[in-house]
Design a protein around this motif. Sequence first.
Motif, PDB file in Angstrom:
ATOM      1  N   ARG A   1      28.757 -54.096 -22.069  1.00 33.86           N
ATOM      2  CA  ARG A   1      28.635 -52.990 -23.016  1.00 33.86           C
ATOM      3  C   ARG A   1      28.691 -53.515 -24.454  1.00 33.86           C
ATOM      4  O   ARG A   1      28.012 -52.996 -25.332  1.00 33.86           O
ATOM      5  N   PHE A   2      29.544 -54.518 -24.705  1.00 33.88           N
ATOM      6  CA  PHE A   2      29.746 -54.950 -26.083  1.00 33.88           C
ATOM      7  C   PHE A   2      28.808 -56.065 -26.524  1.00 33.88           C
ATOM      8  O   PHE A   2      28.776 -56.387 -27.711  1.00 33.88           O
TER       9      PHE A   2
ATOM     10  N   ARG B   1      38.282 -54.536 -32.283  1.00 33.59           N
ATOM     11  CA  ARG B   1      37.566 -53.633 -31.369  1.00 33.59           C
ATOM     12  C   ARG B   1      38.303 -53.509 -30.055  1.00 33.59           C
ATOM     13  O   ARG B   1      38.431 -52.408 -29.502  1.00 33.59           O
TER      14      ARG B   1
ATOM     15  N   GLU C   1      41.218 -51.165 -30.384  1.00 31.68           N
ATOM     16  CA  GLU C   1      40.826 -49.759 -30.477  1.00 31.68           C
ATOM     17  C   GLU C   1      40.283 -49.244 -29.158  1.00 31.68           C
ATOM     18  O   GLU C   1      40.556 -48.110 -28.762  1.00 31.68           O
ATOM     19  N   LEU C   2      39.505 -50.096 -28.465  1.00 27.82           N
ATOM     20  CA  LEU C   2      38.939 -49.668 -27.190  1.00 27.82           C
ATOM     21  C   LEU C   2      40.054 -49.422 -26.178  1.00 27.82           C
ATOM     22  O   LEU C   2      40.026 -48.438 -25.435  1.00 27.82           O
TER      23      LEU C   2
ATOM     24  N   ALA D   1      41.530 -46.139 -26.914  1.00 21.49           N
ATOM     25  CA  ALA D   1      40.651 -45.038 -26.515  1.00 21.49           C
ATOM     26  C   ALA D   1      40.661 -44.871 -25.000  1.00 21.49           C
ATOM     27  O   ALA D   1      40.634 -43.749 -24.490  1.00 21.49           O
TER      28      ALA D   1
ATOM     29  N   GLU E   1      43.145 -45.634 -22.974  1.00 24.68           N
ATOM     30  CA  GLU E   1      44.431 -45.033 -22.614  1.00 24.68           C
ATOM     31  C   GLU E   1      44.407 -43.532 -22.854  1.00 24.68           C
ATOM     32  O   GLU E   1      44.890 -42.752 -22.051  1.00 24.68           O
ATOM     33  N   CYS E   2      43.826 -43.144 -23.994  1.00 25.99           N
ATOM     34  CA  CYS E   2      43.747 -41.727 -24.314  1.00 25.99           C
ATOM     35  C   CYS E   2      42.890 -40.978 -23.305  1.00 25.99           C
ATOM     36  O   CYS E   2      43.013 -39.766 -23.165  1.00 25.99           O
ATOM     37  N   ARG E   3      41.980 -41.707 -22.649  1.00 24.52           N
ATOM     38  CA  ARG E   3      41.144 -41.052 -21.652  1.00 24.52           C
ATOM     39  C   ARG E   3      41.705 -41.312 -20.259  1.00 24.52           C
ATOM     40  O   ARG E   3      40.957 -41.363 -19.283  1.00 24.52           O
ATOM     41  N   CYS E   4      43.017 -41.440 -20.208  1.00 22.40           N
ATOM     42  CA  CYS E   4      43.752 -41.473 -18.934  1.00 22.40           C
ATOM     43  C   CYS E   4      43.421 -42.667 -18.059  1.00 22.40           C
ATOM     44  O   CYS E   4      43.566 -42.600 -16.835  1.00 22.40           O
TER      45      CYS E   4
ATOM     46  N   LYS F   1      49.003 -39.866 -32.816  1.00 21.24           N
ATOM     47  CA  LYS F   1      49.394 -40.619 -31.621  1.00 21.24           C
ATOM     48  C   LYS F   1      50.679 -40.079 -30.992  1.00 21.24           C
ATOM     49  O   LYS F   1      50.935 -40.341 -29.818  1.00 21.24           O
TER      50      LYS F   1
ATOM     51  N   ASN G   1      49.760 -37.204 -28.134  1.00 20.09           N
ATOM     52  CA  ASN G   1      49.408 -37.407 -26.724  1.00 20.09           C
ATOM     53  C   ASN G   1      50.180 -38.581 -26.118  1.00 20.09           C
ATOM     54  O   ASN G   1      49.676 -39.280 -25.248  1.00 20.09           O
TER      55      ASN G   1
ATOM     56  N   ILE H   1      50.960 -41.494 -26.971  1.00 23.82           N
ATOM     57  CA  ILE H   1      50.651 -42.909 -27.180  1.00 23.82           C
ATOM     58  C   ILE H   1      51.877 -43.526 -27.861  1.00 23.82           C
ATOM     59  O   ILE H   1      52.274 -44.652 -27.567  1.00 23.82           O
TER      60      ILE H   1
ATOM     61  N   PHE I   1      50.020 -38.273 -17.758  1.00 26.79           N
ATOM     62  CA  PHE I   1      48.576 -38.082 -17.627  1.00 26.79           C
ATOM     63  C   PHE I   1      48.185 -36.622 -17.815  1.00 26.79           C
ATOM     64  O   PHE I   1      47.088 -36.324 -18.281  1.00 26.79           O
TER      65      PHE I   1
ATOM     66  N   ARG J   1      47.937 -36.348 -21.583  1.00 27.10           N
ATOM     67  CA  ARG J   1      46.731 -36.998 -22.120  1.00 27.10           C
ATOM     68  C   ARG J   1      45.481 -36.226 -21.741  1.00 27.10           C
ATOM     69  O   ARG J   1      44.496 -36.232 -22.465  1.00 27.10           O
ATOM     70  N   ARG J   2      45.501 -35.593 -20.575  1.00 29.47           N
ATOM     71  CA  ARG J   2      44.332 -34.818 -20.180  1.00 29.47           C
ATOM     72  C   ARG J   2      44.196 -33.572 -21.050  1.00 29.47           C
ATOM     73  O   ARG J   2      43.108 -33.174 -21.417  1.00 29.47           O
TER      74      ARG J   2
ATOM     75  N   MET K   1      41.482 -37.125 -27.463  1.00 28.56           N
ATOM     76  CA  MET K   1      41.605 -37.831 -28.742  1.00 28.56           C
ATOM     77  C   MET K   1      40.266 -38.492 -29.087  1.00 28.56           C
ATOM     78  O   MET K   1      39.665 -39.148 -28.235  1.00 28.56           O
TER      79      MET K   1
ATOM     80  N   PHE L   1      38.383 -40.991 -32.105  1.00 31.41           N
ATOM     81  CA  PHE L   1      38.745 -41.856 -33.232  1.00 31.41           C
ATOM     82  C   PHE L   1      37.580 -42.060 -34.187  1.00 31.41           C
ATOM     83  O   PHE L   1      36.471 -41.604 -33.964  1.00 31.41           O
TER      84      PHE L   1
ATOM     85  N   ASN M   1      35.897 -44.925 -35.317  1.00 32.57           N
ATOM     86  CA  ASN M   1      34.747 -45.797 -35.067  1.00 32.57           C
ATOM     87  C   ASN M   1      34.139 -45.505 -33.699  1.00 32.57           C
ATOM     88  O   ASN M   1      34.703 -45.848 -32.676  1.00 32.57           O
ATOM     89  N   PRO M   2      32.946 -44.885 -33.671  1.00 30.34           N
ATOM     90  CA  PRO M   2      32.382 -44.494 -32.378  1.00 30.34           C
ATOM     91  C   PRO M   2      32.097 -45.702 -31.490  1.00 30.34           C
ATOM     92  O   PRO M   2      32.203 -45.614 -30.271  1.00 30.34           O
TER      93      PRO M   2
ATOM     94  N   ASN N   1      33.807 -48.314 -30.985  1.00 32.32           N
ATOM     95  CA  ASN N   1      34.963 -48.890 -30.302  1.00 32.32           C
ATOM     96  C   ASN N   1      35.636 -47.923 -29.353  1.00 32.32           C
ATOM     97  O   ASN N   1      36.747 -48.169 -28.912  1.00 32.32           O
ATOM     98  N   GLN N   2      35.018 -46.787 -29.062  1.00 31.38           N
ATOM     99  CA  GLN N   2      35.615 -45.916 -28.061  1.00 31.38           C
ATOM    100  C   GLN N   2      34.639 -45.592 -26.942  1.00 31.38           C
ATOM    101  O   GLN N   2      34.954 -44.792 -26.070  1.00 31.38           O
TER     102      GLN N   2
ATOM    103  N   ALA O   1      36.605 -40.537 -18.320  1.00 32.55           N
ATOM    104  CA  ALA O   1      37.924 -39.904 -18.236  1.00 32.55           C
ATOM    105  C   ALA O   1      38.061 -39.110 -16.943  1.00 32.55           C
ATOM    106  O   ALA O   1      39.098 -39.159 -16.275  1.00 32.55           O
TER     107      ALA O   1
ATOM    108  N   MET P   1      37.280 -34.051 -19.703  1.00 31.96           N
ATOM    109  CA  MET P   1      38.634 -33.961 -19.140  1.00 31.96           C
ATOM    110  C   MET P   1      39.090 -32.511 -19.073  1.00 31.96           C
ATOM    111  O   MET P   1      40.163 -32.226 -18.584  1.00 31.96           O
TER     112      MET P   1
END
Lengths: 269, 278
Positions: free
Chosen positions: A167-168, A216, A219-220, A223, A225-228, B50, B53, B55, B77, B80-81, B85, B87, B89-90, B92-93, B106, B157
Amino acid sequence: MNLSNITLGQYFPGDSAVHRLDPRYKIVLTLLYIVTLFLAGGVFSYLVCAAILLVVIFLSRISLRMVAKSVAPIGVLILITAVLNIFYTPGENILWQWWVLKITTEGILSAIRMIARIIMLVAGSSILTYTTSPIQLTDAIESLLSPLRVIRVPVHEISMMMSIALRFIPTLIEEADKIMSAQKARGADFESGNVFRRVKAMIPLLVPLFISAFRRADELALAMECRCYNGGKGRTRLHKLKAAPKDHVIFFTVLLLFAAISVAGRFGY
Amino acid sequence: MDTILRCEHAAFHYPDTDGAVLHDLSLSIERGSFTAVLGHNGSGKSTLAKLFNAILLPDSGKVYVDGMDTSDEAHLFDIRRRIGMVFQNPDNQIVSSVVEEDVAFAAENLGVPPDEIRRRVDDALATVGMTEFVRHAPHLLSGGQKQRIAIAGVIAMEPDCIVLDEPTAMLDPAGRRDVMQTLHRLRNELGITVVLITHHMDEALQADRVVVISDGRIVLDGAPGDVFTHCDTLASYSLSAPETVLLLSALQDAGLDVPLTAMTPEACADAIAAALSE
Ligand SMILES: Nc1ncnc2c1ncn2[C@@H]1O[C@H](COP(=O)(O)OP(=O)(O)OP(=O)(O)O)[C@@H](O)[C@H]1O
Ligand SMILES: [Mg+2]
């Protein structure tokens, strides 16, 4: 130098029979094809291997030019192999001799065989990556390696790492391109001088690239973790690999074909 | 009032640093509301997000999500669900090299059955207006499109609330507008609570409530119409009011009778025209 020309693991979406074959079978068959190439002996087995390759290329609707492009980067390797084979294969039938160098019929034949092997090997593997999406590839590798979970190999983590790396790659290439242009604009020179100078010129490129790659990654991870994300346990998939009866038939037919070629090759055909 | 998020006297400092980032911060977010959080650089906005949720956990005080204590591991979980969240920079997520796989990420982690994931992915992409890109490679999309994919990944989610940390900071005006429209749609059509951390006053103006944070404390809290009329107070926290308000306030000082509450460009123009025609 233009980094965006790199075609590493490039995938051409399509809906051919080759695209649709279960990626696990595709990987196994590609590996078996490579083994078969090395068991091939005489002209007959080489020709059948080449014919199989051509049929698969035709079925996949990937243009021959694209396949040739995948072989081009290893031109130098092919050349070196050829030269080594020509001069170092022992043989009786001397065609040309000068000082310690001599060319024999055996040498030429062995060089041709080796070149054919390498070209078919690379072209065959490129068909695998051209017709299989990175996601399918990593899913298939995860599925093929899953028995290793018994001996505590982190199979899910390995495949997640591979798919994130894939992906990266484009993102990092784009970034490297940007940093290079920025440094060129300030007079950096990546193209002249000997190898050492060029490698040295790369250092100011690699340092910022590494720093940003670590940021990166941080941050990834956040992200994810935030998406479970919680490792492979209890995870389901949008697309689950599922081999159809047709896939089994194709696999076993081709498997028998490869076995036959290998046996014929061992007997010198 | 039904609260989805509640901070009670939350304090926080990062390990190995002196000085707290958040001091005794209390805040309740109402379900279905659209809240903008403003504050100068380093005021603690991302840190607060943070805490929402789990973190990060507060040093003292509590944070509750739908009544669940974020320090309770058993709810991790579930929390978080519920609190998605997004962020800044698109790039890096986004996890996957195919849009639909990324949006599914998710839901896959939550163990949702494949058919249900399919439905959620399609619905989420429709909500953010990116259906036609379902099989595209995310790195070829524009910044605004990538950010909408990131939002779709969060709505898959089926969260109650979505917290966005400067989602438009790296976008061009068209991308910003698309993302803001998407947020309004989430709130109005799906009833998702939106908490938007931003540096853009025009975005904060679109919220029902504006919370201003300075050095880890809430210093202003109210409807945009209230908060932004305090030009001098805002300036003392290194923030500037929307340009419309600055203009109206300058006109007031010059003796023209205009209300500071006409904050959208259209309302501002009408107010000035009305005052001039008197
Ligand atoms: N991981 C960390 N470790 C130590 N200190 C941190 C860390 N992250 C942030 N800080 C510090 O905490 C304070 C608040 O940071 P935070 O990122 O919450 O601010 P912010 O309001 O989001 O700022 P910005 O507008 O720049 O995003 C800053 O002084 C920052 O230096
Ligand atoms: Mg921040």
